[in-house]
Scaffold this active site. Structure first.
Site, PDB file in Angstrom:
ATOM      1  N   LYS A 149     -21.175  18.788  50.636  1.00 42.33           N
ATOM      2  CA  LYS A 149     -20.031  19.743  51.168  1.00 42.33           C
ATOM      3  C   LYS A 149     -20.606  21.022  52.228  1.00 42.33           C
ATOM      4  O   LYS A 149     -20.289  21.529  52.978  1.00 42.33           O
ATOM      5  CB  LYS A 149     -19.200  20.108  50.161  1.00 42.33           C
TER       6      LYS A 149
ATOM      7  N   ARG B 232     -10.438  19.454  41.940  1.00 40.46           N
ATOM      8  CA  ARG B 232     -11.326  18.315  41.249  1.00 40.46           C
ATOM      9  C   ARG B 232     -10.421  17.698  39.914  1.00 40.46           C
ATOM     10  O   ARG B 232     -10.012  18.517  39.154  1.00 40.46           O
ATOM     11  CB  ARG B 232     -12.535  18.862  40.896  1.00 40.46           C
TER      12      ARG B 232
END
Length: 831
Positions: free
Chosen positions: A514, A417
């Site tokens: 996700k 990320r």
């Protein structure tokens, strides 16, 4: 990638169309298909002109001479066999191309790093001079500091940073295009020659991994410099977590997919406006610090957490355990997401608490109570008692749910990320998740993946997890961009955010999860209800640029730059580059070079001068603005296939089960025939056409046809449907309105029968007709109300408007009045 080129305007828009489960390109009149060779030639960047893979030359090398000349009877005769000598020449040639690309990429990385270091020194020098500047005395006797920096210095620094940023973007495009070229030429080689080179060449690529760099370290350095320069040496300071220490936080989040070709450009665009969020600025960048791993829990027998999150039911939960960094991390966060409907007046909340990794198994098994987890925190007194009590209450609720409902680890998500946010300001927070991977964590199918542990230990953060079997892993093909805006601020997002999310670089995918995607992908035999984006995974999400937005080389305002230095040793770099350039020129033909230049000049830079300014609609928004040509939902499940299978199964059994299903099938077909007949009789209102935008004009004069997505065999697509309490009341009001109409019709029938001069055949006929109509519509309204109520409760994506009821009512009333008038006239002998 295929590009459609308009021969008339020289533009290259393209359109993707779906038929069933496979994608096809809907080519409009006046367009030709541009294959990878043309795409490569049209994407030439001046600086890298001599360093691209010689794709056309390699492709020509694969073509052997014909055994016999082509004739009309045999236009494509058999070619000569591919020999070992031919294979050696091809391998030598492609090795030269690989070395050329790899060398240029490494030299450019060194150059960019040196330029960043040089600019960093200049920024520090300007900031130091600004902080130490001497003000003039009030009487004017003070000495003026001629070295005092002004706005022009920062403007020149910004130009330098903009140029470096554009170079990083150009390098990323150069690398991605060449990597695609190598993959395509190897695939073409294996297909045409029948000599398998792919595994061997994969080893060579690992030895010269020009495509491995993601430029994150350079982006972080550039981000700091951009923040300093744009803030005139006074960047925002504060808690870098900016709310990260909160146990519960509320944000409005929108999610997008980003194609791997656009990942670096999206990072660079965001970086220019929001700095990269770094939690420890004193530590050198380490890629593992950006790794995030989550393990999701569910009951593999009923999948209640999966279905709850998919259907977005009120109070739906998701339970996961998350850690940051490698597997040696001691702190594990236990999180629970709770979905709230808007009509409740509440917002969806994510709450979490931290615990030591060594205590996770005992906590999940019920051997350690939440009181023991927070005992040390209570003694230390570093946290307020109210916060500790809230965390303890959350720990009790999660532990109770896991033990009572039998939740087990089912799916792991891993990604790197990159977060962008102003320190101490969480109003706009953007994150980009790359290398997203889902891995099975269950012990189903007789395999002990995690065993008795809370997570499997045979993998860590070693992407792409090549040690796992294919059935245990799903590598997501795109990056996931999340734009998070604090809803309580009530402010509009910045203009650059609106431009980014409406640009060609991203693809909006609302409510993407996700957990949902990983579970649906990794358990295909156990999950039958799939998310709406699942059938669209084979679609290429790349789109043509709709407006001038992205990273570009800006024209400089002055030939002088803050990076100009007489003692600069750039001559050495130039000599090296020039030497490599001469070598590349020797290996390329003049004809190929001229073709490269000609194609690039013809196509231009995407015709920026003709492009509409502002936030133009993207392809999906334009399609949505057009009237639909077919009357069916966008997403469809394979209910007809299920019916055929059920009939075949009943045929084997025989008897009444078989005949009942056959009768139902024919009754359904008969009903559809009646409805089709009514559609022909009933006048259909046609929507007015929306004026064509500039992008639609580029797509040509052809009609754009929207296609539906059909679920795979044995699956059903769930489309999110928003249901509020007022929807139930609307259905009730509609039913009461029909009931009122039926009562008035029955009252009119009673009046005709009882308040006439004397009962007659005509009065009996009129009263009977109105009574029959009233009874029919009473039953019809009850059926429609029950059907709508069931669809609302089950959140079905159906057409809730009534296309036939009002029409049937009007037709029946008109027929009744006409017949009543005819019989009345006959009774009185007027006809």
């Amino acid at each position: 990638m295929l590009i459609l080129k308009d021969l008339r305007t020289k533009r290259s828009p393209w359109q993707f169309q779906i038929r069933g489960a496979r994608g096809q390109y809907n080519i409009l009149p006046g367009f030709i298909v541009m294959k990878f060779g043309e795409q490569l030639r049209s994407s030439i960047i001046d600086e890298y002109e001599w360093y691209y893979i010689a794709y056309d030359e390699l492709k020509e090398t694969l073509k052997k001479d014909y055994v016999s000349p082509p004739t009309k009877q045999n236009p494509k005769p058999k070619r000569q066999e591919w020999t070992e000598e031919d294979e050696g020449k091809f391998i030598s040639r492609i090795e030269q191309e690989l070395d050329k690309v790899y060398t240029k990429q490494k030299l450019k990385i060194i150059e960019i790093s040196r330029r960043i270091g040089s600019t960093e020194k200049e920024v520090k020098d300007v900031v130091q001079r600004m902080e130490s500047r001497r003000p003039r005395a009030r009487d004017g006797s003070g000495v003026q500091d001629n070295d005092e920096p002004d706005s022009e210095d920062f403007m020149l620094l910004e130009e330098d940073l903009n140029e470096i940023t554009a170079e990083v973007n150009d390098l990323a495009k150069f690398v991605q295009l060449n990597y695609t070229g190598f993959q395509k030429i190897i695939k073409k080689h294996d297909k045409q020659t029948k000599w398998i080179l792919k595994p061997v060449f994969a080893t060579r690529l690992k030895a010269k991994p020009f495509f491995k760099d993601n430029y994150d370290s350079d982006i972080i350095k550039l981000s700091k410099l951009w923040d300093t320069v744009k803030s005139k040496g006074k960047p925002v300071t504060g808690d870098s977590a900016a709310g990260g220490s909160q146990g519960s936080f509320i944000r409005q989040t929108t999610k997008y997919w980003v194609h791997k070709d656009n990942i670096t450009e999206v990072k660079l665009i965001i970086m220019k406006h929001l700095p990269v969020l770094v939690f420890n600025s004193n530590k050198e960048f380490d890629e593992k610090d950006t790794a995030i791993t989550s393990i999701y829990y569910d009951n593999p027998e009923v999948w209640d957490l999966y279905e709850g999150r998919l259907k977005k039911t009120e109070g739906a939960e998701a339970i996961r355990l998350r850690w940051y960094g490698g597997m040696d991390t001691e702190t594990i966060f236990v999180e629970r997401k709770t979905h709230r409907e808007d009509w409740t007046g509440e917002k969806s909340v994510k709450a979490r608490f931290a615990m030591k990794e060594k205590n996770v198994n005992a906590y999940l098994q019920g051997a350690m109570l939440p009181e023991a987890i927070f005992e040390k925190a209570r003694k230390d007194g570093k946290k307020p008692a109210a916060v500790i009590n809230e965390d303890e209450r959350l720990a009790k609720e999660i532990q109770y749910s896991i033990l009572k409902k039998g939740y087990k680890p089912v799916c792991r998500s891993f990604y790197h990320r990159t977060a962008f946010q102003l320190p101490a300001d969480a109003r706009v927070r953007i994150s980009l998740d790359t290398e997203l991977t889902m891995v099975r964590e269950d012990n189903l199918d007789g395999r002990a993946r995690a065993g008795d542990n809370w997570r499997r230990m045979d993998i860590g953060i070693d992407f792409p997890f090549s040690q796992l079997p294919p059935e245990d892993i799903e590598i997501f093909p795109y990056a996931v961009l999340e734009v998070k805006l604090q809803t309580q601020s009530g402010q509009e997002p910045p203009d650059w955010v609106r431009q980014l999310i409406s640009s060609h670089l991203v693809e909006a995918v609302p409510k993407f999860s996700k957990f949902i995607h990983g579970t649906a992908t990794l358990f295909p035999t156990r999950i039958n209800l799939i998310p709406f984006w699942f059938p669209q995974m084979d679609i290429d999400i790349r789109k043509p640029a709709t407006h001038n937005f992205g990273i570009h080389h800006a024209p400089r305002t002055n030939t002088t730059s803050t990076s100009d230095d007489e003692d600069d040793d750039s001559d050495d770099d130039y000599d090296i580059s020039q030497e490599s350039s001469n070598t590349a020129v020797a290996n390329s033909s003049d004809e190929n070079i001229n073709r490269l230049r000609k194609t690039r000049d013809e196509l231009g830079d995407r015709d920026l001068q003709n492009r509409a300014t502002g936030n133009s609609l993207d392809i999906e928004e334009q399609l949505a603005a057009l009237p639909l040509n077919e009357d069916y939902p966008l997403y469809d499940s394979d209910e007809e296939d299920d019916e055929v299978e059920a009939i075949e199964e009943a045929r084997r059994i025989g008897g009444w089960p078989y005949y009942s299903k056959v009768i139902k099938k024919h009754a359904r077909l008969a009903g559809q025939s009646v409805l089709n007949t009514l559609r022909i009789v009933k006048p259909i209102a046609k929507p007015s056409e929306v004026p064509r935008s500039g992008m639609q004009a580029q797509l040509g004069e052809g009609r754009i046809i929207s296609r539906r997505f059909k679920a795979p065999k044995g699956k059903k697509i769930h489309v999110p449907v928003r249901v509020e309490p007022k929807v139930f009341f609307a259905a009730e009001r509609t039913f009461l309105s029909w009931l009122e109409i039926s009562i008035w019709l029955a009252l009119a029938a009673t009046t005709l029968l009882n308040f006439g001069d004397k009962p007659s055949r005509m009065s009996f006929f009129a009263a009977g007709s109105l009574t029959a109509i009233a009874a029919f519509f009473l039953l019809y309204s009850v059926g429609i109300y029950m059907w709508r109520s069931y669809a609302i409760r089950t959140r079905k994506a159906i057409k809730y408007h009534d296309k036939f009821g009002p029409t049937m009512l009007c037709v029946m009333l008109v027929l009744t009045l006409v017949l009543n008038a005819v019989f009345e006239l006959k009774e009185r002998e007027f006809i």
